[in-house]
Design a protein around this motif. Sequence first.
Motif, mmCIF file in Angstrom:
data_model
loop_
_atom_site.group_PDB
_atom_site.id
_atom_site.type_symbol
_atom_site.label_atom_id
_atom_site.label_comp_id
_atom_site.label_asym_id
_atom_site.label_seq_id
_atom_site.Cartn_x
_atom_site.Cartn_y
_atom_site.Cartn_z
ATOM 1 N N TYR A 8 0.853 -1.187 0.000
ATOM 2 C CA TYR A 8 0.000 0.000 0.000
ATOM 3 C C TYR A 8 0.887 1.233 0.000
ATOM 4 C CZ TYR A 8 -3.149 -3.592 1.722
ATOM 5 O OH TYR A 8 -3.866 -4.733 1.867
ATOM 6 N N SER A 9 0.283 2.375 -0.233
ATOM 7 C CA SER A 9 1.098 3.588 -0.228
ATOM 8 C C SER A 9 1.427 4.010 1.197
ATOM 9 C CB SER A 9 0.388 4.704 -0.982
ATOM 10 O OG SER A 9 -0.905 4.859 -0.479
ATOM 11 N N TYR A 10 0.797 3.371 2.179
ATOM 12 C CA TYR A 10 1.133 3.650 3.576
ATOM 13 C C TYR A 10 1.662 2.367 4.225
ATOM 14 C CZ TYR A 10 -3.651 1.797 3.673
ATOM 15 O OH TYR A 10 -4.769 1.045 3.460
ATOM 16 N N ASP A 71 -10.651 8.487 -7.850
ATOM 17 C CA ASP A 71 -10.833 9.556 -6.872
ATOM 18 C C ASP A 71 -12.212 10.215 -6.935
ATOM 19 O OD1 ASP A 71 -8.271 9.165 -5.855
ATOM 20 O OD2 ASP A 71 -7.378 10.415 -7.424
ATOM 21 N N ILE A 72 -13.117 9.654 -7.716
ATOM 22 C CA ILE A 72 -14.490 10.157 -7.695
ATOM 23 C C ILE A 72 -15.170 9.571 -6.455
ATOM 24 C CG2 ILE A 72 -16.687 10.279 -8.922
ATOM 25 C CD1 ILE A 72 -15.107 9.611 -11.488
ATOM 26 N N PRO A 73 -15.703 10.420 -5.579
ATOM 27 C CA PRO A 73 -16.301 9.888 -4.354
ATOM 28 C C PRO A 73 -17.292 8.761 -4.609
ATOM 29 C CG PRO A 73 -16.173 12.278 -4.227
ATOM 30 C CD PRO A 73 -15.721 11.905 -5.606
ATOM 31 N N CYS A 74 -18.128 8.933 -5.639
ATOM 32 C CA CYS A 74 -19.151 7.932 -5.912
ATOM 33 C C CYS A 74 -18.528 6.605 -6.359
ATOM 34 C CB CYS A 74 -20.114 8.448 -6.976
ATOM 35 S SG CYS A 74 -21.686 7.613 -7.007
ATOM 36 N N TYR A 108 -9.371 -7.169 -4.727
ATOM 37 C CA TYR A 108 -10.414 -6.166 -4.558
ATOM 38 C C TYR A 108 -10.268 -5.470 -3.206
ATOM 39 C CZ TYR A 108 -15.090 -4.093 -4.973
ATOM 40 O OH TYR A 108 -16.132 -3.225 -5.059
ATOM 41 N N LEU A 109 -9.934 -6.249 -2.180
ATOM 42 C CA LEU A 109 -9.727 -5.665 -0.846
ATOM 43 C C LEU A 109 -8.550 -4.700 -0.863
ATOM 44 C CD1 LEU A 109 -10.379 -8.810 1.361
ATOM 45 C CD2 LEU A 109 -11.736 -6.719 1.323
ATOM 46 N N ASP A 110 -7.517 -5.058 -1.627
ATOM 47 C CA ASP A 110 -6.364 -4.156 -1.731
ATOM 48 C C ASP A 110 -6.746 -2.847 -2.422
ATOM 49 O OD1 ASP A 110 -4.670 -5.818 -0.380
ATOM 50 O OD2 ASP A 110 -3.900 -6.807 -2.174
ATOM 51 N N ALA A 115 -8.059 2.928 -1.921
ATOM 52 C CA ALA A 115 -9.061 3.969 -2.221
ATOM 53 C C ALA A 115 -9.527 4.699 -0.964
ATOM 54 C CB ALA A 115 -10.260 3.333 -2.928
ATOM 55 N N TYR A 116 -9.814 3.949 0.098
ATOM 56 C CA TYR A 116 -10.417 4.587 1.272
ATOM 57 C C TYR A 116 -9.397 5.368 2.099
ATOM 58 C CZ TYR A 116 -14.807 2.423 0.098
ATOM 59 O OH TYR A 116 -15.956 2.085 -0.567
ATOM 60 N N TYR A 117 -8.109 5.224 1.779
ATOM 61 C CA TYR A 117 -7.138 6.110 2.425
ATOM 62 C C TYR A 117 -6.635 7.198 1.467
ATOM 63 C CZ TYR A 117 -7.319 3.672 6.817
ATOM 64 O OH TYR A 117 -7.761 3.164 8.010
ATOM 65 N N ARG A 118 -7.200 7.252 0.284
ATOM 66 C CA ARG A 118 -6.986 8.425 -0.575
ATOM 67 C C ARG A 118 -8.064 9.465 -0.301
ATOM 68 N NH1 ARG A 118 -3.570 8.053 -5.082
ATOM 69 N NH2 ARG A 118 -4.762 9.522 -6.321
#
Lengths: 467, 233
Positions: A8-10, A71-74, A108-110, A115-118
């Motif tokens: 991950y990026s973190y 990065d689109i919220p939807c 998919y989990l990755d 996504a959720y930490y961007r």
Amino acid sequence: MTTPREKYSYYVEEKALEVTDRPRKFLEAFAAVLENSSYGLALDVYTRLSTKCSRCAASCQLYQSTGEEQDIPCHRSELLFRVYRRYFTPAGNLKARLFGGFTLTDEYLDEMAEAYYRCTACRRCKPSCPMGVDHGLVTHLARWLLAEIDVIPKALLVATREQLEGVGNTSAITVPALVDTCEFLEEEFHDIYGVDDVKYPIDVEGAEYVFFPAVSDYLLEADTLMGNAAVMHLTGGSWSIGTGNFDGINYGLFYSDRMMERIVKNVVGEVRRLKGKKILVGECGHATRSAWFVPTFGGPDAPEIVNCLQYAWAQMKAGRIPLKKEKIQEKVTYHDPCNIARTGRITEEPREILKVICEDFVEMTPNREENYCCGGGGGTVSIDEIRAFRTGPMGKRKADQIRATGAKYVVAPCANCKKQLREVCEDNDLEDVEIIGLHDLLLKVIDFSHETSSHGQEEQPTQDGQE
Amino acid sequence: MDAWLEWARGPVFLFSFTFMFLGLIRHVGLTAWAMVRTMRQAGDKTIPYAQVLSATLKWLIPVDKVRSQILFSLTSLLFHIAILIVPLFLAGHIVLWTRGLGLSWPAIPNNVADVLTIVAIVTAVALVIQRATAPATRSLSRFQDYALPLLVALPFASGYFVMHPSGNPFSYEATLFVHAMSANVLFVLIPLTKLSHMAFFPSVQMVSEIAWRWPSDSGSKVGLALGKENEAI
């Protein structure tokens, strides 16, 4: 063997990479959350009527910079909606049995973990959704579910571990160190302002306010804490710092309701131990928002929540804070921390104070409920390894916004926003800008020579609890 | 053809309209019940009603909201106005309700209906074009997001030809059949697809507010359910 950073990026902890059978565990956690918490209602409604209009994209500062689909919220929320539809709705289940299709996989989990930490969960997109979808809520929930399969940024995890199982706060400040710091600050009042009776009351029972700043302020934001103490001193506020718990930080808000509940309950426990009446939150956005969950987790007759900005303005309006004639001369602007301003809960008090103490106060555009996130919300500011992302695509809008004001001081009454904005300014050629707390600025114009009747009152808590 | 037409206007219409009506009632009922249940379990029972109401009204009467992304917003707004008014207030439709159930209400003039019908068709097509050309929307879109606006336009297009038979290249009966059947298909799809937002819409802001009202021990109960209550962090 992958190193944590390659995945991950973190950074995550080693143990996160050893978890097996993750899709099953993720779904078990999802089921347990749906059973025991109340996210089902929103998910049911959101998954039915999400219309994919993309209005949210235009409001997202990250999408504005990157223009990337992820990065689109939807789009991000749909990642979780897809799992919900497939595994937790009868129609999705039937569809999968008949036609196959989506299956939750490790990859998919990755994708979700990234996504959720961007997203900083700033919720700027919330008012732009005609269907009322709160993408910040979806990020909040998805991060919790990911945490149950151990996908948690290491920075958030170790801080929470220190708070709940270690020294007792996220900065690992011991009680002797806290007492030392407070004594040092009291001496500073003497050395700089020539006042001797400003005190940081410690473990005073029955105080009206028990003080919970972001604990990192004790290490990094001495001026903010001195501003807080000066205001309490001049207004005769009955307050105390509790040695049992003096940390307003709650990273549970950023990755797990399980942790959030424990941390909130600890805060409430400390207020009850000290027989305090209210929680006074320092200059910290997410500590304030977490404290607003005290009625949720704190049981009946939970203590009332007051943010120090609300306290200071009420006192200033009542004329209890003596000020020098000379106002702040430099141009000052105000950054609305998402966690206190997005729903419009605290937007005017800080402005009123700034208008009183500053000669040249200018607004950023947009502001208040529509303000851009500092770029480090949702706990991402603590993740040092993603600094380039935070101050680049995520912080660019903020940098532009600050630059456009031409201000010397950017007032940000939030520990996370302060750290992030300093880095944004460093990385975006805004060296001349100073990021500062509101109480820091207030401290500059307080006139200690005018103080009158309130000497020492904060040391003897009063039962009638007057302000 | 007449038999087919009677079938579409009779039993099929009755079925599909009832299906839509009951489906939407079910959505509203279940959502309302879930809201009540959630609030009963919630630790924090306060709701900022004024704020929720204001957010709801801002979308129901979106004068303020159209200012951002003005082209798309206006298209969408006109589309919604047209498709809500025409079917409900067309004189020809009210006559059918009067004949069937004895109900009656004021109609809009037919020339107004004509204009709105054309608005509905044009905006439906425009929405699809905008969806296909804007990068963000294109990447989000599923098949149904393109198909539904066009399907919504179909009863309007056929209805226009029913009202203006002189310009219609097809037979009157066939056009009327298409008109009735496309509407029937839509009625069935409404509760099953995102079109159900017509029922959810007034409650969505409240749902998003209530979504943050968790039970006071929700975290620890999840920990217990997962056997993690004593697990080190």
